[in-house]
Design a protein around this motif. Sequence first.
Motif, PDB file in Angstrom:
ATOM      1  N   ALA A 255       0.687  -1.362   0.081  1.00 24.93           N
ATOM      2  CA  ALA A 255      -0.164  -0.105  -0.026  1.00 24.93           C
ATOM      3  C   ALA A 255       1.016   1.300   0.078  1.00 24.93           C
ATOM      4  CB  ALA A 255      -0.861  -0.059   1.165  1.00 24.93           C
ATOM      5  N   LEU A 256       2.015   1.350   0.754  1.00 27.73           N
ATOM      6  CA  LEU A 256       2.728   2.613   0.815  1.00 27.73           C
ATOM      7  C   LEU A 256       3.472   2.572  -0.383  1.00 27.73           C
ATOM      8  CD1 LEU A 256       4.422   2.262   4.456  1.00 27.73           C
ATOM      9  CD2 LEU A 256       2.276   3.649   3.706  1.00 27.73           C
ATOM     10  N   SER A 257       3.753   1.435  -1.024  1.00 32.13           N
ATOM     11  CA  SER A 257       4.548   1.482  -2.620  1.00 32.13           C
ATOM     12  C   SER A 257       3.924   2.168  -3.279  1.00 32.13           C
ATOM     13  CB  SER A 257       4.954   0.235  -3.024  1.00 32.13           C
ATOM     14  OG  SER A 257       5.519   0.184  -4.103  1.00 32.13           O
ATOM     15  N   LEU A 258       2.369   1.981  -3.531  1.00 35.61           N
ATOM     16  CA  LEU A 258       1.388   2.601  -4.291  1.00 35.61           C
ATOM     17  C   LEU A 258       1.445   3.852  -3.929  1.00 35.61           C
ATOM     18  CD1 LEU A 258      -1.376  -0.180  -4.516  1.00 35.61           C
ATOM     19  CD2 LEU A 258       0.059   0.346  -6.075  1.00 35.61           C
ATOM     20  N   TYR A 259       1.221   4.317  -2.607  1.00 36.30           N
ATOM     21  CA  TYR A 259       1.167   5.797  -2.116  1.00 36.30           C
ATOM     22  C   TYR A 259       2.309   6.596  -2.599  1.00 36.30           C
ATOM     23  CZ  TYR A 259       0.974   9.405   1.530  1.00 36.30           C
ATOM     24  OH  TYR A 259       0.881  10.843   2.032  1.00 36.30           O
ATOM     25  N   GLU A 260       3.432   6.002  -2.498  1.00 38.58           N
ATOM     26  CA  GLU A 260       4.719   6.911  -2.931  1.00 38.58           C
ATOM     27  C   GLU A 260       5.010   6.944  -4.246  1.00 38.58           C
ATOM     28  OE1 GLU A 260       7.507   4.590  -0.609  1.00 38.58           O
ATOM     29  OE2 GLU A 260       7.296   5.811   1.256  1.00 38.58           O
ATOM     30  N   THR A 261       4.624   6.074  -5.262  1.00 33.98           N
ATOM     31  CA  THR A 261       4.725   6.052  -6.447  1.00 33.98           C
ATOM     32  C   THR A 261       3.651   6.813  -7.323  1.00 33.98           C
ATOM     33  OG1 THR A 261       3.285   4.077  -6.932  1.00 33.98           O
ATOM     34  CG2 THR A 261       6.077   3.905  -6.956  1.00 33.98           C
ATOM     35  N   LYS A 262       2.555   7.035  -6.517  1.00 35.54           N
ATOM     36  CA  LYS A 262       1.012   7.744  -6.875  1.00 35.54           C
ATOM     37  C   LYS A 262       0.996   7.547  -8.426  1.00 35.54           C
ATOM     38  CE  LYS A 262       2.678  11.796  -4.054  1.00 35.54           C
ATOM     39  NZ  LYS A 262       2.965  13.038  -3.918  1.00 35.54           N
ATOM     40  N   ASP A 263       0.832   6.132  -8.635  1.00 36.60           N
ATOM     41  CA  ASP A 263       0.599   5.967 -10.092  1.00 36.60           C
ATOM     42  C   ASP A 263      -0.070   4.730  -9.936  1.00 36.60           C
ATOM     43  OD1 ASP A 263       0.563   5.635 -12.904  1.00 36.60           O
ATOM     44  OD2 ASP A 263       2.894   5.550 -13.234  1.00 36.60           O
ATOM     45  N   MET A 264      -1.499   4.648  -9.966  1.00 36.77           N
ATOM     46  CA  MET A 264      -2.299   3.529  -9.808  1.00 36.77           C
ATOM     47  C   MET A 264      -3.362   3.579 -10.919  1.00 36.77           C
ATOM     48  SD  MET A 264      -3.206   3.781  -5.752  1.00 36.77           S
ATOM     49  CE  MET A 264      -4.268   2.011  -5.888  1.00 36.77           C
ATOM     50  N   GLY A 265      -3.335   4.103 -11.943  1.00 36.24           N
ATOM     51  CA  GLY A 265      -4.177   4.145 -12.971  1.00 36.24           C
ATOM     52  C   GLY A 265      -5.344   5.032 -12.940  1.00 36.24           C
ATOM     53  N   ARG A 266      -6.448   4.826 -13.489  1.00 38.75           N
ATOM     54  CA  ARG A 266      -7.628   5.509 -13.618  1.00 38.75           C
ATOM     55  C   ARG A 266      -8.545   5.013 -12.548  1.00 38.75           C
ATOM     56  NH1 ARG A 266      -5.258   9.773 -14.469  1.00 38.75           N
ATOM     57  NH2 ARG A 266      -7.510  10.917 -14.848  1.00 38.75           N
ATOM     58  N   TYR A 267      -9.572   6.064 -11.839  1.00 41.49           N
ATOM     59  CA  TYR A 267     -10.559   5.547 -10.929  1.00 41.49           C
ATOM     60  C   TYR A 267     -11.786   5.607 -11.608  1.00 41.49           C
ATOM     61  CZ  TYR A 267     -13.186   5.180  -6.608  1.00 41.49           C
ATOM     62  OH  TYR A 267     -14.105   4.920  -5.627  1.00 41.49           O
ATOM     63  N   LYS A 268     -12.584   4.594 -11.775  1.00 46.45           N
ATOM     64  CA  LYS A 268     -13.623   4.428 -12.240  1.00 46.45           C
ATOM     65  C   LYS A 268     -14.903   3.790 -11.302  1.00 46.45           C
ATOM     66  CE  LYS A 268     -11.440   3.639 -16.925  1.00 46.45           C
ATOM     67  NZ  LYS A 268     -11.324   2.621 -18.036  1.00 46.45           N
ATOM     68  N   PHE A 269     -15.902   4.401 -11.078  1.00 42.89           N
ATOM     69  CA  PHE A 269     -16.973   3.952 -10.076  1.00 42.89           C
ATOM     70  C   PHE A 269     -17.239   2.454 -10.463  1.00 42.89           C
ATOM     71  CE2 PHE A 269     -18.394   8.659 -10.090  1.00 42.89           C
ATOM     72  CZ  PHE A 269     -17.482   8.942  -9.075  1.00 42.89           C
ATOM     73  N   PHE A 270     -17.395   1.906 -11.549  1.00 46.60           N
ATOM     74  CA  PHE A 270     -17.942   0.759 -11.767  1.00 46.60           C
ATOM     75  C   PHE A 270     -16.803  -0.371 -11.991  1.00 46.60           C
ATOM     76  CE2 PHE A 270     -21.249   3.297 -13.389  1.00 46.60           C
ATOM     77  CZ  PHE A 270     -22.497   3.176 -12.085  1.00 46.60           C
ATOM     78  N   SER A 271     -15.573  -0.161 -12.193  1.00 42.75           N
ATOM     79  CA  SER A 271     -14.617  -1.136 -12.628  1.00 42.75           C
ATOM     80  C   SER A 271     -13.388  -0.990 -12.114  1.00 42.75           C
ATOM     81  CB  SER A 271     -14.648  -1.255 -14.288  1.00 42.75           C
ATOM     82  OG  SER A 271     -14.002   0.169 -14.607  1.00 42.75           O
ATOM     83  N   ALA A 272     -12.988   0.191 -11.427  1.00 42.43           N
ATOM     84  CA  ALA A 272     -11.649   0.553 -10.670  1.00 42.43           C
ATOM     85  C   ALA A 272     -12.144   1.430  -9.414  1.00 42.43           C
ATOM     86  CB  ALA A 272     -10.614   0.889 -11.750  1.00 42.43           C
ATOM     87  N   ASN A 273     -12.932   0.937  -8.730  1.00 42.32           N
ATOM     88  CA  ASN A 273     -13.257   1.638  -7.581  1.00 42.32           C
ATOM     89  C   ASN A 273     -12.665   1.289  -6.248  1.00 42.32           C
ATOM     90  OD1 ASN A 273     -14.671  -0.688  -6.433  1.00 42.32           O
ATOM     91  ND2 ASN A 273     -16.382  -0.263  -8.101  1.00 42.32           N
ATOM     92  N   CYS A 274     -12.990   1.809  -5.099  1.00 39.28           N
ATOM     93  CA  CYS A 274     -12.537   1.722  -3.741  1.00 39.28           C
ATOM     94  C   CYS A 274     -12.534   0.124  -3.493  1.00 39.28           C
ATOM     95  CB  CYS A 274     -13.279   2.459  -2.760  1.00 39.28           C
ATOM     96  SG  CYS A 274     -14.941   2.049  -2.671  1.00 39.28           S
ATOM     97  N   ALA A 275     -13.578  -0.637  -3.905  1.00 35.28           N
ATOM     98  CA  ALA A 275     -13.704  -1.939  -3.250  1.00 35.28           C
ATOM     99  C   ALA A 275     -12.609  -2.908  -4.382  1.00 35.28           C
ATOM    100  CB  ALA A 275     -15.105  -2.543  -3.726  1.00 35.28           C
TER     101      ALA A 275
END
Length: 481
Positions: A255-275
């Motif tokens: 999780a911290l690796s993702l936080y520091e790189t700030k590169d997780m792709g795009r957020y999409k409500f139905f296919s790439a969301n919080c869950a």
Amino acid sequence: MKLRLCAKLFTTLLMSLFISSALASNKAGALEFRQLSKAHRDQFLSLTNWKRSIRTIRYGDVRKRQVIYKSLNLESDFKSPAMEFTSVLKSFYLDGNFKCERFAVYEFMADVTGMRPAPSKCDNHFSTFIFNQTGLVEISFYTNRITKLSYLMASNGSSAMSRFGHSMFYVAACKVDKENCPLRQQVEFVLGVAADVDDLSPGFFKGIFGGYAAKIDFMSLSQVKQKYNYEEFRDLYQYDLKIDGIERRKFISHALSLYETKDMGRYKFFSANCATESYKILRAALGHKDLRDKISTPKGLLKELLDAGLINEKENRVLKEKSNRVQENLRQLSVESFEDYLQIDPDKRSAMANLYHHKASRKNREDTAVLHAFVFLESMAFSKENMNLLNIAAKNKDASIAKEFSNLATEYKGWYRTNNSLIREGKAPIESRILNRIDSFYRQNFSLEIERINSIAMNIKSTKDLIKEINKRNRLEKESL
């Protein structure tokens, strides 16, 4: 000196022999991505942020399925997962800092190779800063001392963007590098995946079609309660994950690796969301053996964790008592929702509270319930208005204002970090006029907002003084009898 030098050369020689032996046992490092099991391939894709899709291609009358890989890291140097796996394998054997920098990936490579190259000594300390109701606050802990990790789920909200609930993780960790860490030396916080909204009014359609980047978001537990319990009147359900210390460390490392790189792709409500993104972090850290289903909602993730035996059916904690209190206080003033309450001018809210208190005190002179409800709601409003002011200043449409605020925030962060280090060393903090300059900046550019905030602060102070006066009068009357 010569003895220490010889010892160092001997250690280096042993390390070289170990690496040579490791590479030889793997046919000169010939272990390839395609040789991994499907579960391991899937886990590596999650750890390194690759997306896999299937495309059907027609060759005449014949249809063939083709696997397409796409890196979600925008600055990736690799054209395929196989290329990245080869690079990671080399770093795993040769880089002494690899375990410290990428603990979750190190543990994965140790699993698939059966090797554990000797790592350098890790610092394990992590710190970051977040904005909360009181300003800039540091979250500081040791990644090898995670004492609790829980799935935290918010219930459905009324808006379109929150109708399916929200997925987060509750984390408790030690602030010192100590195995048996007492509660007084622990810090608790919440992290989750959210849309990196960079405009003042989030757009629903932008969220559907990937208009925002995805990011790891740190929050204090009080912020989460404020947002969901107080402001949105949603309940929070906490389910402790039944995993060991190594697995908790793998999770937080990834999780911290993702936080520091700030590169997780795009957020999409139905296919790439919080869950879905929370699920990917869990699968990357814990593996794909037991976590196999595709999920798209927070409740779907809850069911998957339950089916995998990672949580109990009964939640460990429910946080909803504050939302109930908000509703009770709103009823004291005959207001339906907190959103409606905020729409009322602070001076009118004060007059309304005094009117309802006057009616209640006719029946019972000691009754201060309305006044206490008003102080409670005004304190919420004060916090809300201050956070809104921060957002307006940081994302102002006037580029010069936004830039000035950014410079002030950067200077404040540096001043706060320096003083925090000095205090830890037992030294006196340095003085700065940064707080006065921030105050002047607000007054100059946001005079109406500052006036509203000051009115709320006066409401709180005058009402508290009135409550004290009533209590004192009632006490004197009882003593005179």
